[in-house]
Design a protein around this motif. Structure first.
Motif, mmCIF file in Angstrom:
data_model
loop_
_atom_site.group_PDB
_atom_site.id
_atom_site.type_symbol
_atom_site.label_atom_id
_atom_site.label_comp_id
_atom_site.label_asym_id
_atom_site.label_seq_id
_atom_site.Cartn_x
_atom_site.Cartn_y
_atom_site.Cartn_z
ATOM 1 N N THR A 19 35.390 44.273 40.994
ATOM 2 C CA THR A 19 36.848 44.112 41.028
ATOM 3 C C THR A 19 37.413 45.114 42.029
ATOM 4 N N TYR A 36 43.150 47.003 38.829
ATOM 5 C CA TYR A 36 44.517 46.933 38.294
ATOM 6 C C TYR A 36 45.341 48.114 38.810
ATOM 7 N N ASP A 59 36.331 40.103 42.717
ATOM 8 C CA ASP A 59 37.565 39.746 42.017
ATOM 9 C C ASP A 59 38.688 40.495 42.736
ATOM 10 N N ALA A 99 41.829 39.577 42.604
ATOM 11 C CA ALA A 99 43.035 38.981 42.011
ATOM 12 C C ALA A 99 44.287 39.743 42.446
ATOM 13 N N HIS A 100 44.163 41.065 42.506
ATOM 14 C CA HIS A 100 45.328 41.894 42.832
ATOM 15 C C HIS A 100 45.487 42.133 44.330
ATOM 16 N N HIS A 108 49.751 34.603 43.027
ATOM 17 C CA HIS A 108 50.977 34.875 42.268
ATOM 18 C C HIS A 108 51.165 36.341 41.922
ATOM 19 N N LYS A 109 50.116 37.170 42.069
ATOM 20 C CA LYS A 109 50.300 38.575 41.674
ATOM 21 C C LYS A 109 51.120 39.354 42.697
ATOM 22 N N ALA A 125 45.592 30.728 41.787
ATOM 23 C CA ALA A 125 44.491 31.545 42.307
ATOM 24 C C ALA A 125 43.683 30.719 43.300
HETATM 25 C C1 LIG Z 1 41.300 42.126 37.796
HETATM 26 C C2 LIG Z 1 41.860 40.807 37.344
HETATM 27 N N1 LIG Z 1 41.184 39.680 37.617
HETATM 28 C C3 LIG Z 1 41.656 38.468 37.229
HETATM 29 C C4 LIG Z 1 42.855 38.372 36.539
HETATM 30 C C5 LIG Z 1 43.331 37.007 36.137
HETATM 31 O O1 LIG Z 1 43.905 36.344 37.231
HETATM 32 P P1 LIG Z 1 44.791 35.016 37.060
HETATM 33 O O2 LIG Z 1 46.203 35.450 36.819
HETATM 34 O O3 LIG Z 1 44.663 34.306 38.382
HETATM 35 O O4 LIG Z 1 44.223 34.257 35.913
HETATM 36 C C6 LIG Z 1 43.574 39.508 36.235
HETATM 37 C C7 LIG Z 1 44.859 39.393 35.536
HETATM 38 O O5 LIG Z 1 45.642 40.285 35.437
HETATM 39 C C8 LIG Z 1 43.085 40.762 36.655
HETATM 40 O O6 LIG Z 1 43.754 41.896 36.387
#
Ligand SMILES: Cc1ncc(COP(=O)(O)O)c(C=O)c1O
Length: 262
Positions: A49, A53, A77, A79-80, A107-108, A117
């Motif tokens: 990741t 976060y 990952d 995501a952020h 969307h984040k 995503a």
């Molecule tokens: C590190 C991480 N990966 C994945 C996700 C989930 O992503 P999604 O909002 O696309 O389901 C989150 C959600 O906060 C996250 O913090």
């Protein structure tokens, strides 16, 4: 990641990076990845990741090199970090640093509807057919056209006029970070991080992260993203405006004045 472990009955090996200021989990190092691979030769995929976060970035290029030497794929990952690598105002993202699969949540941090995503497949190390099969198994067969349209419109917006918005966002962040240096008790996490994430450290003070989060909500009408004992996280995005930064700065200055060191 945890959902994949549960659904597929995987046996994960976790890497536990050392903690940074405030108890924030630090980056995963290429050395730690190499050690895990040596200790557990059955490993088939590394999943990191980055950014976390709290905005901490790992050296994806170096980690990818360790894995690729052993012909093993890297999934990031991100995501952020959907905004990374799209402008010189933000660090490079995993797509251009050698990761094989990268998941990003538009969307984040970018203007797109929630649940948009993206999964990027980079290079050929992960077979297109196997990936497509997995998507067929785990995804709905009725994709949402409003969500797809939202992704298209976000990408088109970034291509058309992303750069001035990235520049303005970065300028606001830099000004905010500069002003935060004047705080006496609270600090912002610095180092190898996504500058878009404001991780406010309160360790060593008489306020915990959850207390700081509650105080900002109740006394200042500001909702942070999350908190742990020694810190709280404010998320910003491409659409965060001057007023948002100004309100957070004023609130932090007010809270900081009332704090004391433990
Ligand atoms: C590190 C991480 N990966 C994945 C996700 C989930 O992503 P999604 O909002 O696309 O389901 C989150 C959600 O906060 C996250 O913090």
């Amino acid at each position: 990641m945890d959902h994949a472990v549960e659904l597929l009955g995987l046996r994960p090996v976790y890497i536990d990076p050392p903690l940074l200021d405030g108890g924030v989990t630090g980056p995963v190092t290429p050395e730690a990845v190499a050690e895990a691979l040596d200790a557990y030769p059955d490993i088939r995929l590394a999943a990191i990741t980055s950014p976390t976060y709290e905005g901490v970035l790992s050296d994806i290029g170096a980690i990818a090199a360790v894995l690729h030497q052993r012909d093993m794929p890297l999934l990031v990952d991100e995501a952020h970090g959907a905004h990374l690598g799209l402008s010189a105002h933000f660090p490079w993202g995993a797509v251009s640093q050698g990761a094989d699969l990268v998941v990003q949540s538009l969307h984040k941090t970018l203007p797109s509807l929630t649940q948009t995503a993206l999964l990027h497949r980079v290079g050929k190390r992960v077979s297109h057919e196997r990936l497509q099969h997995a998507l067929d198994v785990f995804q709905t067969s009725s994709p949402s056209y409003p969500l797809l349209a939202s992704i298209d419109s976000c990408v088109a917006f970034l291509e058309r006029e992303g750069e001035p918005h990235f520049a303005a966002w970065r300028a606001r962040l830099d000004a905010f970070r500069e002003a935060a240096k004047r705080l006496k008790h609270l600090r912002l996490l610095t180092g190898e991080i996504d500058p878009g994430k404001l991780t406010i450290l309160c360790d060593g003070t008489n306020m915990t992260g959850p207390e700081l989060m509650a105080c900002l909500r109740e006394a200042h009408g500001i909702e942070l993203e999350m908190a742990r004992d020694g810190y709280a996280v404010a998320m910003t995005g491409l659409a965060s405006g001057d007023e948002d930064f100004h309100r957070l700065q004023t609130a932090l200055e007010a809270v900081d004045k009332k704090l004391a060191f433990r």
